[in-house]
Design a protein around this motif. Structure first.
Motif, PDB file in Angstrom:
ATOM      1  N   ARG A   1      13.408  46.072  21.796  1.00 33.87           N
ATOM      2  CA  ARG A   1      14.395  45.691  20.850  1.00 33.87           C
ATOM      3  C   ARG A   1      13.749  44.773  19.281  1.00 33.87           C
ATOM      4  O   ARG A   1      13.986  45.439  18.475  1.00 33.87           O
ATOM      5  N   ASP A   2      12.545  44.884  19.008  1.00 35.81           N
ATOM      6  CA  ASP A   2      11.110  44.630  18.462  1.00 35.81           C
ATOM      7  C   ASP A   2      11.544  45.835  17.132  1.00 35.81           C
ATOM      8  O   ASP A   2      11.617  45.413  15.887  1.00 35.81           O
ATOM      9  N   LEU A   3      11.701  47.539  18.094  1.00 34.07           N
ATOM     10  CA  LEU A   3      11.338  48.287  16.924  1.00 34.07           C
ATOM     11  C   LEU A   3      12.666  48.383  16.564  1.00 34.07           C
ATOM     12  O   LEU A   3      13.176  48.986  15.574  1.00 34.07           O
ATOM     13  N   LEU A   4      13.965  48.457  17.685  1.00 34.20           N
ATOM     14  CA  LEU A   4      15.533  48.639  17.239  1.00 34.20           C
ATOM     15  C   LEU A   4      15.934  47.666  15.764  1.00 34.20           C
ATOM     16  O   LEU A   4      16.599  47.862  15.150  1.00 34.20           O
ATOM     17  N   SER A   5      15.114  46.497  15.808  1.00 30.89           N
ATOM     18  CA  SER A   5      15.231  45.680  14.961  1.00 30.89           C
ATOM     19  C   SER A   5      14.655  46.014  13.389  1.00 30.89           C
ATOM     20  O   SER A   5      15.302  45.423  13.062  1.00 30.89           O
ATOM     21  N   CYS A   6      13.688  46.795  13.371  1.00 26.76           N
ATOM     22  CA  CYS A   6      13.340  47.096  12.047  1.00 26.76           C
ATOM     23  C   CYS A   6      13.870  48.743  11.700  1.00 26.76           C
ATOM     24  O   CYS A   6      12.611  48.536  10.835  1.00 26.76           O
ATOM     25  N   VAL A   7      14.315  49.610  12.687  1.00 24.45           N
ATOM     26  CA  VAL A   7      14.688  50.795  11.633  1.00 24.45           C
ATOM     27  C   VAL A   7      15.331  51.309  11.682  1.00 24.45           C
ATOM     28  O   VAL A   7      16.785  50.599  11.887  1.00 24.45           O
ATOM     29  N   ASP A   8      16.063  52.348  11.096  1.00 22.57           N
ATOM     30  CA  ASP A   8      17.327  52.535  10.223  1.00 22.57           C
ATOM     31  C   ASP A   8      17.824  53.618  11.683  1.00 22.57           C
ATOM     32  O   ASP A   8      19.146  53.663  11.684  1.00 22.57           O
ATOM     33  N   VAL A   9      16.444  54.514  12.265  1.00 25.72           N
ATOM     34  CA  VAL A   9      17.510  55.223  13.077  1.00 25.72           C
ATOM     35  C   VAL A   9      16.175  55.282  13.954  1.00 25.72           C
ATOM     36  O   VAL A   9      14.841  55.261  13.854  1.00 25.72           O
ATOM     37  N   ALA A  10      16.470  56.035  15.250  1.00 24.39           N
ATOM     38  CA  ALA A  10      15.716  56.091  16.067  1.00 24.39           C
ATOM     39  C   ALA A  10      15.603  57.470  17.044  1.00 24.39           C
ATOM     40  O   ALA A  10      17.013  57.763  17.750  1.00 24.39           O
ATOM     41  N   VAL A  11      14.576  57.394  18.651  1.00 27.42           N
ATOM     42  CA  VAL A  11      14.983  58.980  18.651  1.00 27.42           C
ATOM     43  C   VAL A  11      14.266  59.000  20.198  1.00 27.42           C
ATOM     44  O   VAL A  11      13.622  57.457  20.776  1.00 27.42           O
ATOM     45  N   ILE A  12      15.686  58.438  21.478  1.00 28.62           N
ATOM     46  CA  ILE A  12      14.468  58.488  22.145  1.00 28.62           C
ATOM     47  C   ILE A  12      13.692  59.794  22.740  1.00 28.62           C
ATOM     48  O   ILE A  12      15.065  60.755  23.224  1.00 28.62           O
ATOM     49  N   LEU A  13      12.891  59.903  23.623  1.00 28.79           N
ATOM     50  CA  LEU A  13      11.902  60.701  24.981  1.00 28.79           C
ATOM     51  C   LEU A  13      12.295  60.640  25.867  1.00 28.79           C
ATOM     52  O   LEU A  13      12.069  59.464  26.375  1.00 28.79           O
ATOM     53  N   SER A  14      12.582  61.465  26.709  1.00 28.43           N
ATOM     54  CA  SER A  14      12.724  62.042  28.153  1.00 28.43           C
ATOM     55  C   SER A  14      12.408  63.082  29.259  1.00 28.43           C
ATOM     56  O   SER A  14      12.575  63.931  28.330  1.00 28.43           O
ATOM     57  N   ASN A  15      11.740  63.427  29.950  1.00 30.83           N
ATOM     58  CA  ASN A  15      11.081  64.203  29.998  1.00 30.83           C
ATOM     59  C   ASN A  15      10.922  65.856  29.377  1.00 30.83           C
ATOM     60  O   ASN A  15      11.159  66.995  29.219  1.00 30.83           O
ATOM     61  N   CYS A  16      10.404  65.447  28.332  1.00 32.06           N
ATOM     62  CA  CYS A  16       9.945  66.025  27.596  1.00 32.06           C
ATOM     63  C   CYS A  16      10.164  66.560  26.242  1.00 32.06           C
ATOM     64  O   CYS A  16      10.009  67.411  25.114  1.00 32.06           O
ATOM     65  N   LYS A  17      11.970  65.674  25.875  1.00 34.60           N
ATOM     66  CA  LYS A  17      12.394  66.942  25.882  1.00 34.60           C
ATOM     67  C   LYS A  17      13.178  65.088  24.763  1.00 34.60           C
ATOM     68  O   LYS A  17      12.858  64.339  25.291  1.00 34.60           O
ATOM     69  N   ILE A  18      14.341  65.536  23.102  1.00 39.90           N
ATOM     70  CA  ILE A  18      14.771  63.909  23.004  1.00 39.90           C
ATOM     71  C   ILE A  18      16.314  64.539  23.505  1.00 39.90           C
ATOM     72  O   ILE A  18      16.935  65.245  23.184  1.00 39.90           O
ATOM     73  N   VAL A  19      16.605  63.112  24.043  1.00 39.92           N
ATOM     74  CA  VAL A  19      17.929  63.522  24.904  1.00 39.92           C
ATOM     75  C   VAL A  19      18.779  62.090  24.258  1.00 39.92           C
ATOM     76  O   VAL A  19      20.202  62.241  24.285  1.00 39.92           O
ATOM     77  N   ALA A  20      18.671  61.852  22.722  1.00 38.71           N
ATOM     78  CA  ALA A  20      19.297  60.876  22.059  1.00 38.71           C
ATOM     79  C   ALA A  20      18.434  60.562  20.577  1.00 38.71           C
ATOM     80  O   ALA A  20      17.837  60.356  21.041  1.00 38.71           O
ATOM     81  N   GLN A  21      19.479  60.382  19.414  1.00 38.70           N
ATOM     82  CA  GLN A  21      18.670  59.460  18.299  1.00 38.70           C
ATOM     83  C   GLN A  21      20.139  59.743  17.803  1.00 38.70           C
ATOM     84  O   GLN A  21      21.076  59.657  17.571  1.00 38.70           O
ATOM     85  N   GLY A  22      19.891  58.094  17.275  1.00 36.28           N
ATOM     86  CA  GLY A  22      21.009  58.012  15.857  1.00 36.28           C
ATOM     87  C   GLY A  22      20.924  56.297  15.639  1.00 36.28           C
ATOM     88  O   GLY A  22      18.624  56.326  15.869  1.00 36.28           O
ATOM     89  N   SER A  23      21.772  56.029  15.011  1.00 43.46           N
ATOM     90  CA  SER A  23      21.138  54.189  14.812  1.00 43.46           C
ATOM     91  C   SER A  23      21.407  53.651  15.938  1.00 43.46           C
ATOM     92  O   SER A  23      21.636  53.721  16.806  1.00 43.46           O
ATOM     93  N   PRO A  24      20.809  51.993  15.487  1.00 43.84           N
ATOM     94  CA  PRO A  24      20.587  51.095  16.272  1.00 43.84           C
ATOM     95  C   PRO A  24      21.708  51.157  17.948  1.00 43.84           C
ATOM     96  O   PRO A  24      21.658  51.396  18.760  1.00 43.84           O
ATOM     97  N   ASN A  25      22.728  51.087  17.209  1.00 45.94           N
ATOM     98  CA  ASN A  25      24.183  50.597  17.568  1.00 45.94           C
ATOM     99  C   ASN A  25      24.581  51.951  18.703  1.00 45.94           C
ATOM    100  O   ASN A  25      25.053  51.485  19.161  1.00 45.94           O
ATOM    101  N   GLU A  26      24.352  53.104  17.606  1.00 43.69           N
ATOM    102  CA  GLU A  26      24.778  54.276  17.969  1.00 43.69           C
ATOM    103  C   GLU A  26      23.700  54.372  19.996  1.00 43.69           C
ATOM    104  O   GLU A  26      23.899  54.776  20.739  1.00 43.69           O
ATOM    105  N   LEU A  27      23.072  54.064  19.526  1.00 48.64           N
ATOM    106  CA  LEU A  27      21.833  54.577  20.662  1.00 48.64           C
ATOM    107  C   LEU A  27      21.686  53.781  21.640  1.00 48.64           C
ATOM    108  O   LEU A  27      22.328  54.236  22.886  1.00 48.64           O
TER     109      LEU A  27
END
Length: 258
Positions: free
Chosen positions: A214-240
């Motif tokens: 929550r703290d990170l998503l409150s101040c970023v434009d976009v974010a990426v989610i890493l899991s199992n050595c890969k990026i599984v999702a990326q986009g704006s906080p609301n999209e993620l």
């Protein structure tokens, strides 16, 4: 906690990536850390990295700064492949600033002595040293603690000091590793506001990794989610938070952002 960021840069009319990771793969022995990871951080953007422990977030910072080299893939700064560039050349030529999760200061020096020590190294015009230090002390409201040894500062004060140290070299890019870890709510809000102000006032490109979603998503434009050595999702906080892959890999079904 209310949303810190009032606007988010989701896309650019003419995207200008500052940092690009292209098909990055890395293993430590038989353990795969990153597998064909690609993403970009555009000029003036704040990007966040989220994921479980050990997924490779801090490793990506080590790759960007040059502490380690990938097994495969390219790391580009403003279109230039820097995989073979040493650390000092990456930081000086492309002005990369780094705020580590732990340390980053001299424990037995005062806050002011820390700033002077680093300023002597990174500021060529010695006439500007005192001006730059005074500006950062005022910016981060550090005047009352300028003569206190760093080891006696609070967690939030230490974090402000390390960010100030990173800003002495006028970086174009600032990497923040676990910057919200082990801090109280008010200190986290203060740091969020500092991060957003660095973007809006100085147009600094920022990349943050943290476990505090929550703290990170409150101040970023976009974010990426890493899991199992890969990026599984990326986009704006609301999209993620509405992304099925992000929910399955990290957030879960009950996570709420606002």
């Amino acid at each position: 906690m209310g949303v810190i960021k009032k606007f988010r840069i989701k896309s650019f009319k003419n995207p200008q990536p500052f940092i690009s990771l292209e098909n990055i793969s890395l293993s430590f022995g038989k353990r795969k850390i990153l597998d064909n990871v690609s993403f970009k951080i555009n000029h003036g953007q704040i990007l966040g990295m989220l994921g479980p422990n050990g997924v490779g977030k801090s490793t990506i910072f080590n790759l960007i700064t040059g502490l380690i080299k990938p097994d495969f893939g390219k790391i580009k700064f403003e279109g230039i492949d820097v995989v073979d560039y040493p650390i000092y050349l990456r930081t000086t030529k492309f002005r990369i600033g780094y705020v580590p999760q732990y340390g980053g200061y001299f424990s037995d020096l005062t806050l002011l002595e820390n700033l002077k020590a680093i300023a002597e190294i990174v500021i060529d015009d010695k006439n500007l040293i005192h001006h730059k230090i005074d500006m950062l002390i005022a910016k981060f409201e550090l005047d009352a603690i300028r003569d206190i040894k760093a080891k006696f500062l609070s967690g939030g004060q230490k974090k402000k000091l390390v960010i100030a140290l990173a800003l002495l070299s006028d970086p174009k890019v600032l990497l923040l590793d676990e910057c919200f870890a082990a801090l109280d709510v008010l200190t986290i809000k203060m740091l969020q506001e500092i991060i957003v102000n660095l973007q809006t006032e100085s147009n600094i490109t920022i990349c943050i990794c943290d476990h505090q979603a929550r703290d990170l998503l409150s101040c970023v434009d976009v974010a990426v989610i890493l899991s199992n050595c890969k990026i599984v999702a990326q986009g704006s906080p609301n999209e993620l938070i509405n992304n099925t892959e992000a929910k399955n890999a990290y957030f879960g079904d009950s996570f709420k952002f606002n």
